[in-house]
Structures are given as C-alpha cells and as structure tokens.
Design an enzyme around this catalytic site. Structure first.
Site, mmCIF file in Angstrom:
data_model
loop_
_atom_site.group_PDB
_atom_site.id
_atom_site.type_symbol
_atom_site.label_atom_id
_atom_site.label_comp_id
_atom_site.label_asym_id
_atom_site.label_seq_id
_atom_site.Cartn_x
_atom_site.Cartn_y
_atom_site.Cartn_z
ATOM 1 N N ASP A 13 3.485 2.531 1.689
ATOM 2 C CA ASP A 13 2.145 2.763 1.132
ATOM 3 C C ASP A 13 1.965 2.104 -0.237
ATOM 4 O O ASP A 13 1.236 2.605 -1.085
ATOM 5 C CB ASP A 13 1.840 4.274 1.025
ATOM 6 C CG ASP A 13 2.126 4.985 2.328
ATOM 7 O OD1 ASP A 13 1.664 4.488 3.372
ATOM 8 O OD2 ASP A 13 2.835 6.009 2.313
ATOM 9 N N GLU A 14 2.609 0.969 -0.434
ATOM 10 C CA GLU A 14 2.512 0.288 -1.724
ATOM 11 C C GLU A 14 1.253 -0.561 -1.840
ATOM 12 O O GLU A 14 0.966 -1.112 -2.905
ATOM 13 C CB GLU A 14 3.741 -0.623 -1.953
ATOM 14 C CG GLU A 14 5.068 0.093 -2.041
ATOM 15 C CD GLU A 14 5.758 0.176 -0.693
ATOM 16 O OE1 GLU A 14 5.134 -0.165 0.332
ATOM 17 O OE2 GLU A 14 6.939 0.607 -0.652
ATOM 18 N N LYS A 16 0.548 -2.988 0.762
ATOM 19 C CA LYS A 16 0.898 -4.276 1.368
ATOM 20 C C LYS A 16 -0.296 -4.883 2.113
ATOM 21 O O LYS A 16 -0.489 -6.086 2.119
ATOM 22 C CB LYS A 16 2.076 -4.114 2.338
ATOM 23 C CG LYS A 16 3.355 -3.677 1.649
ATOM 24 C CD LYS A 16 4.517 -3.568 2.621
ATOM 25 C CE LYS A 16 4.401 -2.407 3.574
ATOM 26 N NZ LYS A 16 4.536 -1.077 2.952
ATOM 27 N N GLY A 17 -1.096 -3.988 2.744
ATOM 28 C CA GLY A 17 -2.243 -4.457 3.539
ATOM 29 C C GLY A 17 -3.175 -5.313 2.703
ATOM 30 O O GLY A 17 -3.588 -6.394 3.112
ATOM 31 N N GLY A 40 0.403 2.164 8.338
ATOM 32 C CA GLY A 40 -1.038 2.258 8.110
ATOM 33 C C GLY A 40 -1.402 1.309 6.991
ATOM 34 O O GLY A 40 -1.088 1.560 5.844
ATOM 35 N N HIS A 41 -1.975 0.171 7.344
ATOM 36 C CA HIS A 41 -2.345 -0.821 6.333
ATOM 37 C C HIS A 41 -3.851 -0.786 6.119
ATOM 38 O O HIS A 41 -4.609 -1.114 7.015
ATOM 39 C CB HIS A 41 -1.884 -2.218 6.762
ATOM 40 C CG HIS A 41 -0.388 -2.344 6.782
ATOM 41 N ND1 HIS A 41 0.287 -3.377 7.373
ATOM 42 C CD2 HIS A 41 0.566 -1.545 6.260
ATOM 43 C CE1 HIS A 41 1.593 -3.202 7.210
ATOM 44 N NE2 HIS A 41 1.776 -2.091 6.547
ATOM 45 N N GLN A 224 6.308 -0.228 6.585
ATOM 46 C CA GLN A 224 7.173 0.731 5.879
ATOM 47 C C GLN A 224 7.811 0.021 4.669
ATOM 48 O O GLN A 224 7.181 -0.878 4.127
ATOM 49 C CB GLN A 224 8.222 1.348 6.805
ATOM 50 C CG GLN A 224 7.636 2.338 7.810
ATOM 51 C CD GLN A 224 7.151 1.659 9.077
ATOM 52 O OE1 GLN A 224 7.822 0.806 9.629
ATOM 53 N NE2 GLN A 224 5.982 2.028 9.554
HETATM 54 P P1 IMP Z 1 8.708 7.767 11.558
HETATM 55 O O1 IMP Z 1 8.656 6.318 11.195
HETATM 56 O O2 IMP Z 1 7.421 8.279 12.148
HETATM 57 O O3 IMP Z 1 9.893 8.109 12.415
HETATM 58 O O4 IMP Z 1 8.901 8.622 10.206
HETATM 59 C C1 IMP Z 1 10.094 8.568 9.437
HETATM 60 C C2 IMP Z 1 9.779 8.620 7.949
HETATM 61 O O5 IMP Z 1 9.139 7.411 7.546
HETATM 62 C C3 IMP Z 1 8.821 9.745 7.556
HETATM 63 O O6 IMP Z 1 9.179 10.209 6.263
HETATM 64 C C4 IMP Z 1 7.471 9.052 7.498
HETATM 65 O O7 IMP Z 1 6.560 9.731 6.651
HETATM 66 C C5 IMP Z 1 7.875 7.711 6.937
HETATM 67 N N1 IMP Z 1 6.941 6.617 7.298
HETATM 68 C C6 IMP Z 1 6.826 5.994 8.479
HETATM 69 N N2 IMP Z 1 5.897 5.032 8.436
HETATM 70 C C7 IMP Z 1 5.420 5.035 7.178
HETATM 71 C C8 IMP Z 1 4.454 4.229 6.486
HETATM 72 O O8 IMP Z 1 3.857 3.303 7.025
HETATM 73 N N3 IMP Z 1 4.242 4.547 5.179
HETATM 74 C C9 IMP Z 1 4.928 5.540 4.547
HETATM 75 N N4 IMP Z 1 5.844 6.306 5.146
HETATM 76 C C10 IMP Z 1 6.093 6.053 6.441
#
Ligand code: IMP
Length: 435
Positions: A13-14, A16-17, A40-41, A224
């Site tokens: 969530d920095e 990047k999008g 989520g971008h 991520q």
């Molecule tokens: P998963 O990817 O759904 O298995 O979640 C594993 C961990 O990664 C959790 O702490 C999520 O909140 C985090 N996470 C997964 N995708 C994102 C992202 O796009 N942004 C921020 N955190 C993420």
C-alpha cells in the site's frame, strides 16, 4: 527507456499504482509477476477512482500491453469482473491483456480454505485478505495446482479438479468440517473461461524476450511488498509469493541481466494491514490522524491500516534485498500538519541495539524503535510541483531518509493525482520517472 522494476519497500500500500500509472507512458509493456487479487492498486483519474487488483494499471494507457506472468495466481471470476469494470471506462481490456499459460488458477475451494485456516488460528491468525491466495500457492508448491494451460482441455480440467477435490475433502475430514462446493459447476466455469481467454494466452517469458530483443521497454510491476515477501518478509506474517525483486525473475521468466533498474516505493510513514510486527506503530491519536489524512483503509478489504512513523531500518533492508537504485517517497503531504516527525533509525531489543530486521518474528515483535526527531514543516505541500518549492524542513526530512537508506529519492508524491508529484531533476534515476 531501460527495463525498470517497481517494488514495494514496506508492507504494501505504498502507492505503487499511482507511480506505475505515472511512468507507464515511457514503456510498451507492463508485466506483473506475483500475487493475485489480494493486491489493490488505486489509480485516480480526474474525479474517478479505480482500484485494480489483478490487471496492471498500465491497462489505462492506450496501446500499452499488460502481462500477467507465470508467478501469478488468477481467480477467473475476479479477473473477468475487473475487466468488465475497466471496459466500462471505454477501454478494450482484452486487446491489450496477455495471460501466462503457466499462471496458476485460483478456485473457490482456495477461498474456503483461506477462511477456514484463519478461523482455526484464532488469535494467531495472519489477517489475510481472505481471497484464497495462500492455499492456491500451497497447491502450486504441492504440484497439485491447475494452470491456465490446463483449461484448454476438458479432460485435464476434470482430472485435476478431481485430485484437488480429493485433497480438499481429506483436509475437511481432518478438520472435522464439511464444505459443500459445486465441483461440477467449477469445472464447467473453468472450461468456459479457458475458451474465452485462449486467444490471450501466451508463453510470457518467450514473448517478453522477443519484445526486449526488438528494443521495447518493460515495466515490471510488483504487488504487495518486500516485508510481505515469502522469503524476505516478516515470516509467517507474509503473503505467499515473491513480492521482492526475485519475483521478477521467477514470476516472469526474465533473466536478472534484463532488469536495468529497480525503484522502491515507500511511504513517508509506515502502514500495515493484517497482523505481524510493526515496531513504529502508533496506537494513539497521532496514528489515527495519519490514518484519516492518508485515507489508510485497505483497497481490497476496507480494513483500517495500522499506521506508524517512517522506519529507516525497514527501508534500508528493502533497499539491500532488492538493490534499489532510488526510492520514491509517497504521501509526504500526509505529514504536513505535524510539528515534529520522528524517524526510526534502529531498534532496541532488551539491552541490545539492532540495525537490521531479525529473522525471528517474536524478537521483532519485542523490538522498540530508536527515534531521531525531525522538524515538521507545518505547511501544505499538496500544490508543490518543483523540488525547490518544498519547505526546507521537508527537504531535510527527505534528505535524512535518503542518507539513512543509502539511496537517492528521485520523486516525492504529494497527493493522489498523477501531477501531484515532485521530481528531483538532479537525481540520477529521475529520468526513469519523466515519461
Ligand atoms: P494474503 O496475501 O491474502 O494471503 O495475506 C497475507 C498478508 O499479506 C496479510 O497480512 C495481508 O493483509 C497482506 N497483504 C496481501 N496483499 C496485500 C496488499 O496488496 N497490500 C497490503 N497488504 C497485503
């Protein structure tokens, strides 16, 4: 233009999008290499806000080809729903989207397993996005997974789905639960989806190789971030893919020698969704203020993000693991009203000072930040467009971060719009950002 990778330098969530959207015009191809629709971008266009989960934000640029690499896990329903949303903007998604024949397919039982596994962990849960990402990568690693190339043959779908179902039902029996899923419908849907996307399926490594030989430039888009990387993140509080620079190589079939530069994206403070260590977390009104001003709510799940001060140990770690050439500092404007801004420069663990991230998450959870206080600028920066117009205290803050992390800061972002960006023209890597 060289081939550049964009990598998250914190816990995701920095922003990047926005940065990918900003620099895409200089590239012919944008290629995503990891994760799935857990990402989520957010991209802002005028008064429209679009949140992309699977499709690279490059899709909003005419003529730019967007690639989903072998390293992804693709939920067919999520992909098609997102494509429809983008198409509603008048964009011909399928003309420019290419899907790897080797990417794995995320199935309904993966979601069920994700939720079951979180439920069973109780207070020790990871706080996943609940999208089924981990279980899909588990099937991949167990060599049970269904790939995009399998979808072209009904017999193959049936055989794989039967094996996956058998394993799932054995797990359910072990857990003492029952989950009735419509496996016949799953197989039918997969066959129909396979037929629809067949014209867009390619050997992505071969395609990228050809295009790069022709002289086209590729932007490698990470989802991520480094501290969520399966190998280099705060395990086990991580996602299940390679979100760092290694993911470009494994998740696209691109050799390291083809990556000409790496830009890390880091927020001017720190956030995290889900559980796991976050040494600089602020559980008070100051943290609440960052959350409100920064709109820190998950783009995928809507969960409030945990907020804290900038952690230079984290950013330095990411710079090392990924070989950042520069870091883009986002959301600087969120710090505008603060009188004083602490930066975490190290950790205190019992009586020892740590300057790096410990592997053991229980040690990391017990680390207290060592802060250095910087003066705030107490002036709005949202309208600043030139480096020289940034308040001197803001320039000091950026410079201190660059010194602590050991890499230059070619761009700071001062708002969600594309033009709310301030480029340091003296930075070596700034040319990569001026599309
Ligand atoms: P998963 O990817 O759904 O298995 O979640 C594993 C961990 O990664 C959790 O702490 C999520 O909140 C985090 N996470 C997964 N995708 C994102 C992202 O796009 N942004 C921020 N955190 C993420």
């Amino acid at each position: 233009m060289p081939n550049i990778a964009i990598i998250g330098g914190q816990w995701g969530d920095e922003g990047k999008g926005k940065i990918v959207d900003l620099i895409t015009p200089a590239f012919e191809i944008v290629a995503r290499f990891n994760g799935g629709h857990n990402a989520g971008h957010t991209v802002i266009r005028g008064d429209r806000k679009l949140v992309l989960h699977l499709i690279p934000s490059g899709i909003l640029h005419e003529g730019v080809r967007c690639v989903l690499g072998p390293g992804l896990v693709i939920d067919p329903q999520a992909l098609e729903a997102e494509a429809r949303e983008v198409e509603a903007l008048g964009i011909d998604v399928w003309a420019n989207l290419i899907v790897s024949d080797r990417a794995h397919v995320l199935l309904p039982h993966h979601r069920a397993l994700d939720l079951m596994s979180e439920e069973r962990k109780g207070s020790g849960k990871l706080g996943t996005t609940g999208r089924g990402i981990g279980p899909c990568y588990e099937d991949k690693a167990a060599r049970r997974g269904l790939r995009i190339c399998d979808l072209l043959l009904r017999d193959r779908i049936d055989a794989k789905v039967a094996a996956i179902r058998e394993h799932f039902e054995a797990l359910c029996r072990g857990y003492g639960v029952t989950r009735d899923l419509d496996w016949k419908k799953t197989a039918d849907d997969l066959e129909a989806f396979g037929a629809r996307i067949a014209p867009r399926v390619r050997d992505v490594s071969a395609l990228l190789h050809r295009e790069m030989v022709e002289g086209y430039s590729v932007l490698f888009e990470g989802a991520q971030a480094t501290l969520l990387d399966l190998d280099h993140g705060t395990y086990p509080f991580v996602t299940s893919s390679s979100a760092g620079i290694g993911g470009v190589v494994t998740g696209l079939g691109v050799p390291p020698s083809r990556i000409d530069g790496v830009l890390g994206i880091v927020k001017a403070y720190t956030t995290r969704v889900g559980t796991g260590p976050l040494p600089t977390e602020l559980k008070d009104a100051v943290g609440e203020g960052l959350r409100e001003r920064g709109g820190e709510y998950g783009a995928t799940t809507g969960r409030p993000r945990r907020c804290g001060w900038f952690d230079a140990v984290v950013a330095r770690y990411s710079a090392r693991v990924n070989g950042f050439d520069g870091i883009v500092l986002t959301k600087l404007d969120v710090l505008d009203p603060l009188e004083e801004i602490p930066i975490c420069v190290g950790y205190r663990y019992r009586s020892t000072r740590l300057d790096d991230i410990p592997a053991d998450v229980t040690i990391y959870e017990d680390c207290a930040p060592i802060y250095e206080n910087m003066k705030g600028w107490n002036t709005p920066t949202g309208d600043v467009r030139e480096w020289k117009d940034l308040p001197p205290q803001a320039r000091d803050y950026i410079k201190r971060i660059a010194d602590l992390v050991g890499v230059e800061v070619p761009l700071v972002s001062v708002g969600p719009d594309r033009d709310a960006s301030v480029i340091d023209l003296n930075a070596r890597t700034s040319s990569w950002l001026r599309a």
